[in-house]
Motif scaffolding. Structure first.
Motif, mmCIF file in Angstrom:
data_model
loop_
_atom_site.group_PDB
_atom_site.id
_atom_site.type_symbol
_atom_site.label_atom_id
_atom_site.label_comp_id
_atom_site.label_asym_id
_atom_site.label_seq_id
_atom_site.Cartn_x
_atom_site.Cartn_y
_atom_site.Cartn_z
ATOM 1 N N ASP A 45 75.796 -60.224 46.328
ATOM 2 C CA ASP A 45 76.453 -59.229 47.161
ATOM 3 C C ASP A 45 75.680 -57.922 47.117
ATOM 4 O O ASP A 45 75.011 -57.605 46.123
ATOM 5 C CB ASP A 45 77.882 -58.984 46.666
ATOM 6 C CG ASP A 45 78.837 -60.081 47.107
ATOM 7 O OD1 ASP A 45 78.465 -60.838 48.024
ATOM 8 O OD2 ASP A 45 79.931 -60.190 46.521
ATOM 9 N N GLY A 54 79.544 -60.809 42.601
ATOM 10 C CA GLY A 54 79.723 -61.728 43.701
ATOM 11 C C GLY A 54 78.425 -62.214 44.325
ATOM 12 O O GLY A 54 77.346 -61.659 44.101
ATOM 13 N N GLN A 69 76.827 -63.876 48.274
ATOM 14 C CA GLN A 69 77.081 -63.915 49.703
ATOM 15 C C GLN A 69 76.296 -65.046 50.346
ATOM 16 O O GLN A 69 75.508 -65.747 49.688
ATOM 17 C CB GLN A 69 76.712 -62.580 50.347
ATOM 18 C CG GLN A 69 75.242 -62.189 50.218
ATOM 19 C CD GLN A 69 74.923 -60.903 50.957
ATOM 20 O OE1 GLN A 69 75.183 -60.791 52.153
ATOM 21 N NE2 GLN A 69 74.359 -59.922 50.241
#
Length: 716
Positions: free
Chosen positions: A563, A569, A571
């Motif tokens: 991310d 995170g 993506q």
């Protein structure tokens, strides 16, 4: 064709006549004088004002120049790669050069110079040069130049030039030179070399004493485009200059050029061969403790476990005072093997020398053979064996005598296991950081500055959890805009978004395992958030015999894009072109097969062939020159099946890199260093994953080819 041959013959005759004239003016060279130091011109190369000379500085000279001429600025790095070969990288800002003379052009250019003839009593030095030979061609020019020292401080120069050097009062033509400028640059302009109009240039310099140098030249550069666009005025080909020379070899210069303009420059000069020897001011190591006659036959200590334990404890204490760690000792009646960690000395030979002398003071007299096994991340690097009698006999002799009697071998399965209670180890640090982006056409230098907190947890000797977190305090990397997109996935050109949203950011957070699966073989497996933009799994194998100059490795990576906030995170691997809206997939798998070779004289080469982040296939070639004090200067270039048009400005990935050991600046031994890479804006073609802890740099430090380079520090 006959006309061309006649002009060529005439050119050769004129050059020979010029060389004969310079030689006839002088007599035998006097002893080298400080007034004869090389002077640097406005292009940051050996020269007068604008024109080059055939002067050549000492091997490994590194010079940095900043020059300004009526709105044109040039920043140049010059390096004497070999005694006769040098290269320059230049970044220029030329005002009133674009859009009808209303915009500033930022331009990169590279030069090469080679000395054909060295100067003697009877002949001048002769140099051939290529200027801006893989840039956009704005400064493109070639030359052949001779320089003769007539007396201390007095030098005459004459030469012939093409391109920029042939634009004023040409007297001959050699072929047809293509006009215009290359759009994206980055490719050699071979069809221009030594073609087109030829003009003569020359000049004289005189240094009345070691601080002042006066220069006069006749220039063959007409500055045609700059004058046409109104950026400069020219009324004369005669240029004048004055250098004020500093004791360290640098210079401050003021020039009157083109008959109307005033210029100035500042040049700093150093030499990695001689600057800052690591550990230059630390206390000397312990002296060798010679054994008493007949003491080597006494084996009584082997019957007393307490004496063995005491000897081991004494060795660890002495080593700790030297900044070394002894993790284990295998002590036999006449042989000892130790497991050593070196967190202090950039020159491994100095670590070996200090450890060996400590062993003569701590171990029983019957122990004749000393085997030291350096360990990095739990991996035994090599086995280095000395005879105690050689250490006693050769302590005050040249280090090379000791080297001839030292045995290097693979450390596979040679190191005793670490003692209980050493692991786990935890270390941490907080320090400032600086991230740079250079050569953005909208802003030549962008940067982020902030604080970095880093930590390492060595769970076992070979299993390490590490990471770092950054907090940006100021910067403008988030303003880099790359709209001239390629047809490749955006694997690096989203850097601005990572800078904008990643505050604070987890730079990396990874678990790495290092191993020795077989003799001459090293391994690494890393999992986690591997770098700013990608996480995943990276695995590597390296084959490197301890006495070999050659190493071969392979790396494979399975990645996922992180991310933009650089926290926990991930993506999608689908990227979107901001101009066309086209979607492109980043492949999950990439990797390379690599070959490494130590050529000698400090030169190290590397070739990587494989698949890059954007899915393009190709190779990277790199060459570095390293010095015994830890300095390193090199360059690399990457070519893949991504076309030059797809890659964009610069045509392919390339850069110059430096390694600056901190010990050179502080005078105390240290393994810490700063790595600096000068390259264009990060682009998508030829991009590679940035993984911490790649094997080759860790392994080769303790193998014979590299240790020998710094062996002069063994007795330090």
């Amino acid at each position: 064709m006959a006309g061309f041959q006649n002009r060529k013959s005439a050119l050769v005759r004129r050059f020979a006549l010029a060389g004969t004239f310079l030689t006839a003016l002088g007599s035998a060279l006097n002893a080298e004088d400080v007034r004869d130091r090389v002077s640097y011109n406005l292009y940051g190369s050996p020269g007068l004002v604008d024109m080059p000379t055939a002067e050549v500085p000492p091997d490994a000279t590194l010079a940095g120049t900043y020059a300004n001429l009526s709105g044109t600025s040039r920043s140049t790095l010059y390096f004497q790669i070999l005694p006769r070969l040098s290269g320059s990288f230049r970044y220029s800002a030329i005002e009133n050069f674009l859009n009808g003379g209303t915009s500033t052009l930022f331009d990169r250019s590279f030069d090469l110079r080679y000395q054909l003839l060295t100067e003697t009593d009877r002949r001048p030095s002769v140099v051939v040069g290529l200027k801006d030979f893989i840039g956009t061609g704005i400064y493109s020019g070639e030359y052949l130049v001779a320089t003769k020292t007539l007396s201390p401080g007095l030098k005459f120069t004459g030469g012939f030039g093409w391109g920029r050097y042939g634009s004023h009062s040409p007297f001959a033509t050699t072929g047809t030179r293509p006009g215009g400028f290359t759009g994206t640059g980055g490719l050699p302009e071979i069809d221009r070399f030594f073609r087109g109009d030829v003009a003569a240039f020359g000049g004289v310099s005189y240094a009345p004493h070691d601080r002042l140098n006066l220069k006069l030249e006749y220039s063959s550069d007409n500055y045609t485009r700059e004058v046409q666009l109104g950026g400069l005025d020219k009324s004369s080909p005669w240029n004048f200059g004055v250098d004020y020379r500093f004791k360290n070899g640098g210079q401050l210069s003021v020039y009157h050029i083109l008959g109307t303009e005033v210029g100035a420059q500042l040049t700093f000069v150093t030499n990695p061969k001689t600057v800052g020897i690591p550990g230059g001011s630390e206390p000397s190591g312990l002296p060798v403790a010679p054994r008493a006659p007949g003491a080597a036959a006494d084996l009584g200590w082997t019957l007393d476990p307490q004496r063995s334990t005491s000897a081991k404890a004494s060795l660890k204490q002495l080593a700790a005072k030297e900044g070394l760690e002894v993790e284990a000792v295998d002590l036999q009646s006449n042989r000892v093997t130790i497991r050593m960690v070196n967190p202090r000395y950039g020159a491994p030979s100095q670590a070996f020398g200090r450890m060996a002398r400590a062993m003569t003071r701590a171990l029983p007299a019957s122990v004749e053979v000393f085997e030291i096994v350096p360990v990095v991340n739990g991996m035994a690097m090599s086995s280095v064996t000395f005879r105690r009698s050689d250490l006693e006999r050769l302590e005050h002799d040249a280090a090379n005598e000791m080297l001839a009697r030292t045995v290097f071998a693979d450390g596979f399965q040679q190191a005793p296991p670490p003692d209980q209670g050493i692991y786990p180890k935890f270390t941490w640090s907080v320090s400032p950081y600086l991230q740079l982006s250079v050569f953005d056409p909208d802003n030549p230098v962008r940067a982020d500055v902030g604080l970095r907190a880093a930590a390492d947890l060595e769970i076992t000797p070979s299993l390490i959890l590490s990471g770092s977190v950054t907090k940006k305090l100021n910067g403008n990397l988030d303003q880099v805009k790359r709209l001239d997109e390629s047809n490749l996935p955006r694997v690096r050109t989203d850097n601005a978004q990572y800078s904008a949203q990643g505050d604070p950011a987890i730079e990396y957070l990874q678990l790495a395992h290092y191993g020795r699966p077989a003799k001459n073989v090293y391994s690494r497996v890393t999992v986690g958030y591997l770098e700013q933009m990608y996480g995943g799994l990276s695995a590597e194998l390296l084959w490197k015999p301890a006495t070999s100059r050659l190493a071969v490795g392979a790396e494979v990576n399975y990645i996922q894009r992180r991310d933009f906030d650089q926290l926990f995170g991930f993506q999608s691997m689908t990227t979107v072109d901001p101009v066309t809206g086209a979607k492109r997939e980043i492949p999950n798998v990439n990797g390379h097969v690599s070959a490494y070779y130590a050529f000698g004289n400090g030169f190290h080469g590397q070739l990587d062939v494989g698949r890059y982040l954007a899915g393009d296939y190709g190779g990277t070639i790199a060459l570095d020159r390293e010095f015994a004090n830890g300095w390193r200067i090199g360059a690399y270039a990457t070519f893949t099946d991504a076309s030059f048009d797809d890659f964009g400005e610069g045509s392919f990935d390339k850069g110059i890199r430096f390694t600056l050991p901190l010990a050179s600046f502080f005078g105390q031994p240290s393994r810490r260093r700063n790595d600096v890479v000068i390259q264009s804006l990060s682009r998508d073609g030829g991009a590679r994953l940035n993984v911490n802890g790649r094997l080759y740099e860790q392994v080769r430090d303790y193998h014979k080819p590299d240790v020998v380079n710094s062996w002069g520090r063994f007795w330090r």
